[in-house]
Enzyme design. Structure first.
Site, PDB file in Angstrom:
ATOM      1  N   LYS A 162       3.858  -3.689  -9.225  1.00 27.64           N
ATOM      2  CA  LYS A 162       4.555  -3.109  -8.088  1.00 27.64           C
ATOM      3  C   LYS A 162       6.030  -2.922  -8.429  1.00 27.64           C
ATOM      4  O   LYS A 162       6.737  -3.870  -8.753  1.00 27.64           O
ATOM      5  CB  LYS A 162       4.413  -4.014  -6.867  1.00 27.64           C
ATOM      6  CG  LYS A 162       2.991  -4.089  -6.305  1.00 27.64           C
ATOM      7  CD  LYS A 162       2.561  -2.789  -5.657  1.00 27.64           C
ATOM      8  CE  LYS A 162       1.223  -2.930  -4.947  1.00 27.64           C
ATOM      9  NZ  LYS A 162       0.812  -1.681  -4.281  1.00 27.64           N
ATOM     10  N   ASP A 190       2.893   1.046  -9.546  1.00 24.59           N
ATOM     11  CA  ASP A 190       2.762   1.550  -8.179  1.00 24.59           C
ATOM     12  C   ASP A 190       4.107   1.406  -7.491  1.00 24.59           C
ATOM     13  O   ASP A 190       4.560   0.292  -7.208  1.00 24.59           O
ATOM     14  CB  ASP A 190       1.686   0.773  -7.420  1.00 24.59           C
ATOM     15  CG  ASP A 190       1.410   1.349  -6.034  1.00 24.59           C
ATOM     16  OD1 ASP A 190       2.044   2.368  -5.675  1.00 24.59           O
ATOM     17  OD2 ASP A 190       0.560   0.791  -5.316  1.00 24.59           O
ATOM     18  N   GLU A 218       1.617   5.399  -9.752  1.00 24.98           N
ATOM     19  CA  GLU A 218       1.042   5.668  -8.440  1.00 24.98           C
ATOM     20  C   GLU A 218       2.133   5.893  -7.395  1.00 24.98           C
ATOM     21  O   GLU A 218       3.098   5.140  -7.313  1.00 24.98           O
ATOM     22  CB  GLU A 218       0.164   4.482  -8.025  1.00 24.98           C
ATOM     23  CG  GLU A 218      -0.574   4.667  -6.713  1.00 24.98           C
ATOM     24  CD  GLU A 218      -1.579   3.557  -6.455  1.00 24.98           C
ATOM     25  OE1 GLU A 218      -2.207   3.564  -5.391  1.00 24.98           O
ATOM     26  OE2 GLU A 218      -1.735   2.675  -7.335  1.00 24.98           O
ATOM     27  N   ASP A 243      -1.545   8.283  -3.663  1.00 28.24           N
ATOM     28  CA  ASP A 243      -2.196   7.304  -2.789  1.00 28.24           C
ATOM     29  C   ASP A 243      -1.866   7.625  -1.338  1.00 28.24           C
ATOM     30  O   ASP A 243      -2.632   8.281  -0.643  1.00 28.24           O
ATOM     31  CB  ASP A 243      -1.754   5.885  -3.163  1.00 28.24           C
ATOM     32  CG  ASP A 243      -2.383   4.815  -2.273  1.00 28.24           C
ATOM     33  OD1 ASP A 243      -3.237   5.148  -1.425  1.00 28.24           O
ATOM     34  OD2 ASP A 243      -2.024   3.629  -2.401  1.00 28.24           O
ATOM     35  N   LYS A 267      -9.234   5.464  -0.448  1.00 27.93           N
ATOM     36  CA  LYS A 267      -9.364   4.197   0.269  1.00 27.93           C
ATOM     37  C   LYS A 267     -10.128   4.440   1.569  1.00 27.93           C
ATOM     38  O   LYS A 267      -9.823   5.381   2.312  1.00 27.93           O
ATOM     39  CB  LYS A 267      -7.999   3.585   0.568  1.00 27.93           C
ATOM     40  CG  LYS A 267      -7.238   3.145  -0.674  1.00 27.93           C
ATOM     41  CD  LYS A 267      -5.887   2.562  -0.322  1.00 27.93           C
ATOM     42  CE  LYS A 267      -5.143   2.081  -1.569  1.00 27.93           C
ATOM     43  NZ  LYS A 267      -3.782   1.601  -1.247  1.00 27.93           N
TER      44      LYS A 267
END
Length: 365
Positions: A162, A190, A218, A243, A267
């Site tokens: 992250k 991400d 991401e 995403d 998702k």
């Protein structure tokens, strides 16, 4: 066989380690589990996690949607007409993807239980083991390097780092993690919308020039900034994964039209369940867009459904199914388990979940 009841369970369970991203910090999973019951007393389960900063869905809002709209639409309907029931769920209300996903998954789970097969078999697959990455929560370079070493020792070969909290220091964070784990581990980033387009290009080019062997990046920019996402994708050699920019089919169509990303993270709680998720995976494949299936901060119910989808459909890269791994204890009985970097699906009907934890639930319906 008709649907006799739709119940909701509010669950909260602690994480063993705080989960930190550019969008939020949490120490618990807070979620709504939906239970669809047939006339024989069989139950199917689905889940709507509360993630304010991504979906905007709350437990109270999802529960109201299920209670006031979705449950009445399903009452006394034939549970075996799965596609029809899931279509009715999608059409019953605008938005509310998390609530729709919970009911959609519960209907799939119930259908698989009625047939006596694991959910993956209902979806057309047979595999019961699915690899996953593991997330390294946002932090400073020293803490990230230590966490990376620990995750590697635990058997994880794909680390999702992250970033996005501090663009100026992100290159050093990636360099520290790569140095800590060596060349045999895949690292993906991400940013959770944390960079501007110019910051994203600056960081990504620095990573490329330093030869840090990053797999993908991401959601580098704000979800609504598709022009910025396309601008970054056009200037980066690393694959860009969308995403938060892609909730449903229309979003993915627009990403494809603008050539804004190379990959998409599907998702269930963003798109509304297994039925729309399969459409997204098919659409991505038809246009040469890479895929992973992701999870929110959710329990074995939601991750089990996502892992079953991956086991049946496959993705082009290792999926992001570690959410339930973060739990200090499970708020449900049964379901998936983790064997190192592998999600193990139960060889049992449906999701293999027998009940939710009595100690931490409030049941309604």
């Amino acid at each position: 066989m008709t649907i006799a009841a739709v119940r909701t369970h509010r669950l909260s369970a602690p994480l063993h380690t705080p989960f930190v991203t550019a969008l939020r910090r949490t120490t618990t999973v807070d979620t709504l589990v939906v239970e669809v019951v047939d006339d024989d007393g069989r139950s199917g389960f689905g889940e709507a996690p509360q993630v304010w900063q991504v979906t905007g869905a709350s437990i109270a809002g999802a529960e109201a949607c299920v209670r006031d709209v979705l449950a009445p639409a399903l009452a006394r309907r034939n549970a075996d007409d799965l596609v029809a029931r899931c279509g009715e769920v999608q059409r019953a209300v605008a938005g509310n993807e998390s609530a729709k996903a919970a009911v959609d998954v519960a209907l799939h789970d119930l259908a698989a239980r009625r047939l006596g097969v694991p959910l993956v078999r209902l979806l057309g697959g047979t595999a019961l083991r699915v690899p996953t990455d593991v997330t390294l929560a946002a932090g400073d370079a020293v803490d990230l390097a230590a966490a990376a070493k620990q995750r590697r020792a635990e058997g994880f070969g794909v680390l999702k780092l992250k970033v996005g909290t501090d663009a100026a220091g992100d290159l050093d964070r990636v360099r520290a993690v790569r140095s800590a784990v060596g060349p045999g581990v895949r690292i993906r980033l991400d940013a959770n919308q944390g960079w501007t387009p110019r910051e994203a290009v600056r960081v990504i080019r620095g990573i490329e020039d330093a030869g840090l062997d990053v797999e993908l990046v991401e959601q580098p920019v704000a979800r609504w900034d598709l022009d910025g996402l396309a601008w970054v994708s056009d200037r980066a050699d690393l694959p860009i994964l969308a995403d938060e920019s892609v909730f449903g089919v229309r979003d993915l169509v627009e990403v494809i039209r603008r050539r804004a990303a190379d990959m998409v993270n599907v998702k269930l709680t963003k798109c509304g369940g297994l039925l729309p998720a399969r459409t997204l995976l098919d659409l991505a494949a038809a246009h040469g867009i890479g895929t992973i299936v992701g999870s929110m901060m959710e329990s074995q119910v939601g991750v089990g459904a996502a892992a079953s989808l991956v086991a049946a459909y496959g993705t082009t890269a290792v999926s992001d199914l570690d959410a339930a791994w973060w739990l200090a204890w499970s708020p449900v009985h049964g379901g998936i388990r983790y064997d190192g970097a592998t999600v193990v699906l139960p060889d049992a009907p449906g999701l293999g979940v027998s009940a939710v934890s009595e100690a931490k639930m409030q049941t309604r319906g």
